[in-house]
Write an enzyme that holds these catalytic residues in place. Structure first.
Site, mmCIF file in Angstrom:
data_model
loop_
_atom_site.group_PDB
_atom_site.id
_atom_site.type_symbol
_atom_site.label_atom_id
_atom_site.label_comp_id
_atom_site.label_asym_id
_atom_site.label_seq_id
_atom_site.Cartn_x
_atom_site.Cartn_y
_atom_site.Cartn_z
ATOM 1 N N HIS A 86 2.562 3.363 -8.998
ATOM 2 C CA HIS A 86 2.444 1.915 -9.248
ATOM 3 C C HIS A 86 3.665 1.399 -10.015
ATOM 4 C CE1 HIS A 86 -1.467 2.016 -7.519
ATOM 5 N NE2 HIS A 86 -2.032 2.702 -8.492
ATOM 6 N N ASP A 106 0.834 -1.209 0.000
ATOM 7 C CA ASP A 106 0.000 0.000 0.000
ATOM 8 C C ASP A 106 0.871 1.263 0.000
ATOM 9 O OD1 ASP A 106 -2.335 1.430 -0.006
ATOM 10 O OD2 ASP A 106 -2.712 1.226 2.135
ATOM 11 N N LEU A 124 12.175 -19.481 -5.235
ATOM 12 C CA LEU A 124 11.204 -18.622 -4.533
ATOM 13 C C LEU A 124 9.877 -18.715 -5.281
ATOM 14 C CD1 LEU A 124 10.752 -16.180 -2.409
ATOM 15 C CD2 LEU A 124 11.059 -14.728 -4.405
HETATM 16 C C1 FPP Z 1 -1.963 0.126 -3.337
HETATM 17 O O1 FPP Z 1 -1.506 1.450 -3.279
HETATM 18 C C2 FPP Z 1 -1.378 -0.546 -4.497
HETATM 19 C C3 FPP Z 1 -2.101 -1.117 -5.507
HETATM 20 C C4 FPP Z 1 -3.572 -1.158 -5.537
HETATM 21 C C5 FPP Z 1 -1.425 -1.725 -6.673
HETATM 22 C C6 FPP Z 1 -0.156 -2.447 -6.348
HETATM 23 C C7 FPP Z 1 0.449 -2.862 -7.624
HETATM 24 C C8 FPP Z 1 1.763 -2.929 -7.849
HETATM 25 C C9 FPP Z 1 2.815 -2.652 -6.853
HETATM 26 C C10 FPP Z 1 2.178 -3.364 -9.196
HETATM 27 C C11 FPP Z 1 2.210 -4.857 -9.247
HETATM 28 C C12 FPP Z 1 2.612 -5.283 -10.573
HETATM 29 C C13 FPP Z 1 2.954 -6.543 -10.897
HETATM 30 C C14 FPP Z 1 3.479 -6.838 -12.250
HETATM 31 C C15 FPP Z 1 2.849 -7.646 -9.931
HETATM 32 P P1 FPP Z 1 -2.585 2.607 -3.356
HETATM 33 O O2 FPP Z 1 -2.795 2.939 -4.784
HETATM 34 O O3 FPP Z 1 -3.822 2.211 -2.620
HETATM 35 O O4 FPP Z 1 -1.830 3.764 -2.627
HETATM 36 P P2 FPP Z 1 -2.478 4.908 -1.719
HETATM 37 O O5 FPP Z 1 -3.057 4.221 -0.500
HETATM 38 O O6 FPP Z 1 -1.314 5.769 -1.383
HETATM 39 O O7 FPP Z 1 -3.504 5.604 -2.546
#
Ligand code: FPP
Length: 242
Positions: A32, A15, A126
């Site tokens: 992201h 997050d 892994l």
């Molecule tokens: C939450 O942060 C994050 C997500 C909903 C997406 C996480 C995705 C990735 C890290 C990319 C993964 C990619 C692959 C190829 C596996 P948020 O957007 O809720 O952040 P905020 O709370 O600050 O708004």
């Protein structure tokens, strides 16, 4: 009695990508993108510490409700990242598994998932479980439906065998970055006896030092599994047949 062993299975709610981007006056998708790099670093760091399974929450059943632009940006990023990263993950010995509801995913994403899983199926260094279009409630419901369809008794063992993460033991440690302290429909069944570590770091800033803090914190916990102090061997996980 404390638990000094390194966890075998670590799960992470990644997050804070959006806030990381907003603080830099960037679009949320830039956060992201950084999140993908952070995930690559984290997978390498887990492997270096002897962690055998890493499960991450990449897109929840509820994330479809985000603005259309962010949802399509995440889908594009996911498909692109798969195409770009799989050869390296393959040579690093990482087995990729995608956990979640395949319905509703585009042909492009489904193709990327199928290719990534096929390319890495023989790797065992892994296991990286990527929860995508996933929700803990979805998993429990799909497992119950499978047990019922097989005409089996609705027991804990049968449900456990039908869950989407039946190929790995339950996570001993669940980490959530980004400062919030909630579960958000992640691994509801599998985290019954997990230890939780909440980090204030935003996911793109999560680094090896923070992973080590989480592991240290895990090592200092007494895991009792509903028993009383001293009844368990240090670090022993409950014997749940998978
Ligand atoms: C939450 O942060 C994050 C997500 C909903 C997406 C996480 C995705 C990735 C890290 C990319 C993964 C990619 C692959 C190829 C596996 P948020 O957007 O809720 O952040 P905020 O709370 O600050 O708004």
């Amino acid at each position: 009695m404390t638990n000094t062993s390194t966890p075998h299975h670590v799960a992470i709610v990644m997050d804070g990508n959006g806030r990381w981007a907003s603080r830099r006056f960037l679009p949320r998708i830039a956060g992201h993108k950084q999140g993908v790099d952070s995930l690559k670093r984290c997978a390498r760091a887990c492997d270096a510490r002897g962690i055998k399974v890493l499960t991450v929450f990449a897109f929840s059943s509820e994330n479809w409700q985000r603005p259309q632009e962010e949802v399509s940006g995440l889908m594009d990023l996911f498909a692109m990242a798969l195409g770009r990263e799989v050869p390296q993950l393959k040579s690093d010995g990482v087995q990729l598994r995608f956990i979640g509801d395949r319905q509703g995913l585009s042909g492009r994403v489904l193709k990327g998932i199928a290719q990534a899983e096929a390319a890495t199926v023989d790797n065992h260094k892994l296991i990286l479980n990527v929860c995508f279009n996933y929700g803990g409630r979805w998993d429990i419901v799909q497992a119950a439906a499978r047990v019922a369809a097989q005409g089996l008794a609705m027991t804990e063992q049968h449900l456990n065998q039908a869950m989407a993460l039946a190929h790995v033991p339950d996570p001993e440690l669940v980490i959530r970055t980004g400062g919030e302290q909630r579960v958000s429909n992640f691994l509801l069944w599998q985290s019954a006896y997990s230890e939780f570590f909440f980090s204030d770091k935003l996911w793109p800033d999560f680094d090896e030092a923070e992973l080590d803090l989480a592991i240290q914190s895990f090592g200092a916990r007494e895991r009792r599994f509903g028993k009383v102090s001293g009844q368990n061997e240090a670090g022993a996980a409950p014997t749940v047949p998978n």
